[in-house]
Design a protein around this motif. Structure first.
Motif, PDB file in Angstrom:
ATOM      1  N   UNK A  13      -1.136 -47.060  59.620  1.00 14.35           N
ATOM      2  CA  UNK A  13      -1.844 -46.600  60.672  1.00 14.35           C
ATOM      3  C   UNK A  13      -1.034 -46.916  62.283  1.00 14.35           C
ATOM      4  N   UNK A  14       0.424 -47.309  62.265  1.00 13.78           N
ATOM      5  CA  UNK A  14       1.126 -47.313  63.738  1.00 13.78           C
ATOM      6  C   UNK A  14       1.056 -45.327  64.141  1.00 13.78           C
ATOM      7  N   UNK A  15       1.749 -44.979  62.965  1.00 16.56           N
ATOM      8  CA  UNK A  15       1.890 -43.792  62.914  1.00 16.56           C
ATOM      9  C   UNK A  15       0.780 -42.938  63.175  1.00 16.56           C
ATOM     10  N   UNK A  20      -2.184 -40.095  67.085  1.00 18.52           N
ATOM     11  CA  UNK A  20      -3.111 -39.850  68.213  1.00 18.52           C
ATOM     12  C   UNK A  20      -2.642 -39.999  69.840  1.00 18.52           C
ATOM     13  N   UNK A  21      -1.850 -39.978  70.228  1.00 18.90           N
ATOM     14  CA  UNK A  21      -1.364 -40.723  71.821  1.00 18.90           C
ATOM     15  C   UNK A  21      -0.954 -39.106  72.079  1.00 18.90           C
ATOM     16  N   UNK A  22      -0.181 -39.184  71.081  1.00 22.21           N
ATOM     17  CA  UNK A  22       1.251 -37.467  70.943  1.00 22.21           C
ATOM     18  C   UNK A  22      -0.445 -36.338  70.880  1.00 22.21           C
ATOM     19  N   UNK A 171       4.456 -34.186  61.759  1.00 22.46           N
ATOM     20  CA  UNK A 171       3.403 -34.855  62.668  1.00 22.46           C
ATOM     21  C   UNK A 171       3.599 -34.405  64.003  1.00 22.46           C
ATOM     22  N   UNK A 172       3.032 -34.167  65.016  1.00 20.60           N
ATOM     23  CA  UNK A 172       3.154 -34.772  66.124  1.00 20.60           C
ATOM     24  C   UNK A 172       3.358 -33.168  66.896  1.00 20.60           C
ATOM     25  N   UNK A 173       3.654 -32.323  65.799  1.00 23.47           N
ATOM     26  CA  UNK A 173       3.751 -30.567  66.467  1.00 23.47           C
ATOM     27  C   UNK A 173       2.405 -29.594  66.568  1.00 23.47           C
ATOM     28  N   UNK A 174       2.098 -28.912  67.474  1.00 22.29           N
ATOM     29  CA  UNK A 174       0.607 -28.424  67.522  1.00 22.29           C
ATOM     30  C   UNK A 174       1.116 -26.826  68.069  1.00 22.29           C
ATOM     31  N   UNK A 175       2.016 -26.779  67.591  1.00 21.39           N
ATOM     32  CA  UNK A 175       2.765 -25.133  68.455  1.00 21.39           C
ATOM     33  C   UNK A 175       1.346 -24.208  67.002  1.00 21.39           C
ATOM     34  N   UNK A 236      -1.156 -34.780  54.506  1.00 17.12           N
ATOM     35  CA  UNK A 236      -0.085 -35.531  53.840  1.00 17.12           C
ATOM     36  C   UNK A 236       1.053 -34.777  54.054  1.00 17.12           C
ATOM     37  N   UNK A 237       2.438 -35.103  54.578  1.00 23.70           N
ATOM     38  CA  UNK A 237       3.203 -34.894  54.932  1.00 23.70           C
ATOM     39  C   UNK A 237       3.798 -35.142  53.360  1.00 23.70           C
ATOM     40  N   UNK A 238       5.182 -33.728  52.378  1.00 19.85           N
ATOM     41  CA  UNK A 238       5.532 -32.487  53.985  1.00 19.85           C
ATOM     42  C   UNK A 238       4.293 -31.233  52.740  1.00 19.85           C
TER      43      UNK A 238
END
Ligand code: SF4
Ligand code: SF4
Length: 446
Positions: A13-15, A20-22, A171-175, A236-238
């Motif tokens: 949940x915190x990640x 979401x924030x990023x 996570x966090x990458x959108x390229x 699910x990573x990776x």
């Protein structure tokens, strides 16, 4: 299709909240043009290129400026036109230095790219392969394996499936997601060219379910191709790792020490497919890329820039730091490298720059292991990350070998799930390299 990869993890949940924030919501990619580029001669797996220009030379955009005789290597090109200012040792993302060509951008973008597209359908496979090699393409998902080597497959190996990897490994990458939204037809044309080289296999495109716009764009573009399937994968990573994608999409296991081609599969990242399209259709080498700049910056965004743009300039373009920067990572949070200078340039594999200030660097502060076993559960290669880490730190490389450190794919899942924030992937990757080096040394001395 399998439900999920062996091991792996979903965000806690915190990640999830941090992700979401990023998250980046962008209609079009921002474009940044630097005054100078710093182009490393080694930005791929294999032999570094050697410079073939000199300070003072004028170079066109796309001109070869570095190359090697080795087959496993990739040509390096000028990403802008202008004057070569210097050839010097310059910081790289491993916090070492690499021989680097510095070019002053004249903003003319003088080049020899084609003005009408090349008809690859009628061309010989040898000619297409030459164009790919000439363009210096290396896997843009981050692995940077030279693409022409990937297609140099022995004819005895029958390839039945080409997998297009649209799952960002981290996570966090959108390229890649933004590229799929904006250039789906070009990515597909790259995949069709690759399909011709591989003698018409099925194409499967794997995209995680947190990228609905990319999924819609790829589905819309492929409806008229009966031999292309778009598969939606769980986030699910990776899952974006090569072996993991083969496992989840085809339910096949790549044996240890073997390549995916050995079991009839070739994989290519969607951004690599786009580069292949540009190389074959327009004679345009790999000189630009999309990079996600996010985290504690004023305006997180995906930026298109010439290869060799400094990380600090991209952060400035994204509005600069928010708060006091504590960590700057080139790549994603799982496999990326923390850099110690902002003068590090982007390379063919630079998919992201993450910035964290003191409020968010809890993600990276190491504490003692609490033996919770989460790293073991997350490891897609069924390894014992906590034990390999422990033995490596104690200098017991035989034990690291016994625990199969060499099978690690450096996916970063163990580090990411560890509640004690142990830097497991980094130590295990070092353990893997150490074990391989010791074995090689023993063989040479035998
Ligand atoms: S996840 Fe971290 S704390 Fe838990 S066992 Fe592994 S190394 Fe130890
Ligand atoms: S040990 Fe290696 S393969 Fe296993 S989770 Fe960690 S980085 Fe990934």
């Amino acid at each position: 299709m399998k439900k999920k990869v062996t091991g792996g993890f979903s965000l806690s949940p915190p990640l999830k909240a941090l992700k979401k924030k990023l998250e980046i919501h962008q209609q079009t990619v921002s474009v940044f043009e630097p005054n100078m580029v710093f182009i490393p001669l080694s930005q791929h797996i294999g032999a570094p290129a050697q410079p073939i220009v000199n300070p003072g030379d004028y170079v066109k955009q796309g001109q070869v400026i570095g190359e090697s005789d080795a087959f496993v290597s990739a040509k390096v090109h000028a990403s802008v036109s202008g004057k070569v200012l210097d050839i010097t040792e310059w910081p790289n993302q491993n916090n070492q230095t690499t021989q680097t060509i510095v070019i002053e951008n004249d903003f003319n973008y003088d080049n020899d790219f084609l003005s009408t597209p090349f008809s690859w359908e009628e061309a010989s496979n040898d000619l297409i392969k030459k164009k790919i090699q000439q363009a210096g393409i290396a896997g843009k998902g981050g692995a940077t394996f030279p693409t022409h080597v990937k297609f140099a497959i022995d004819d005895t190996k029958k390839i039945d499936t080409l997998i297009l990897n649209g799952a960002e490994c981290e996570p966090f990458l959108s390229s890649d997601a933004l590229l799929m939204e904006q250039a789906a037809s070009k990515i597909i044309e790259g995949a069709l060219i690759a399909r011709k080289l591989l003698h018409d296999p099925l194409i499967i495109i794997g995209i995680e379910d947190d990228k609905p716009l990319a999924i819609a764009a790829m589905k819309k573009t492929t409806t008229s191709y009966p031999f292309i399937q778009v598969k939606v994968l769980p986030t699910v990573y990776p899952t974006g790792g090569e072996k993991q994608l083969v496992e989840v999409l085809l339910d096949r296991e790549v044996p240890l020490g073997k390549l995916t081609a050995d079991i009839g599969v070739v994989l290519m990242n969607v951004a690599t497919s786009f580069a292949l399209y540009e190389a074959v259709c327009w004679n345009k080498p790999l000189i630009n890329r999309y990079t996600t700049v996010t985290g504690d910056v004023q305006q997180p965004q995906v930026i298109q820039s010439p290869i060799g743009t400094l990380a600090g300039e991209l952060i400035d373009f994204a509005g600069g730091f928010q708060g006091a920067p504590s960590k700057v990572i080139l790549g994603g949070p799982m496999m990326g490298r923390t850099v110690t200078t902002l003068r590090v340039p982007t390379t063919k594999g630079s998919n992201g720059i993450l910035v964290f200030n003191e409020d968010n660097d809890w993600l990276f502060t190491e504490n003692p292991c609490i033996r919770c076993n989460k790293c073991v559960e997350a490891c897609p290669m069924r390894l014992m990350p906590l034990s390999i880490d422990q033995y490596f730190r104690a200098g017991d490389y035989d034990k690291c070998d016994e625990l199969l450190a060499e099978a690690c794919i450096s996916c970063g899942a163990c580090t990411f799930v560890c509640p004690a924030r142990r830097n497991l992937a980094a130590t295990i990757t070092e353990a893997k390299n150490k074990v391989s080096a010791l074995k090689k040394e023993a063989l040479q001395n035998a």
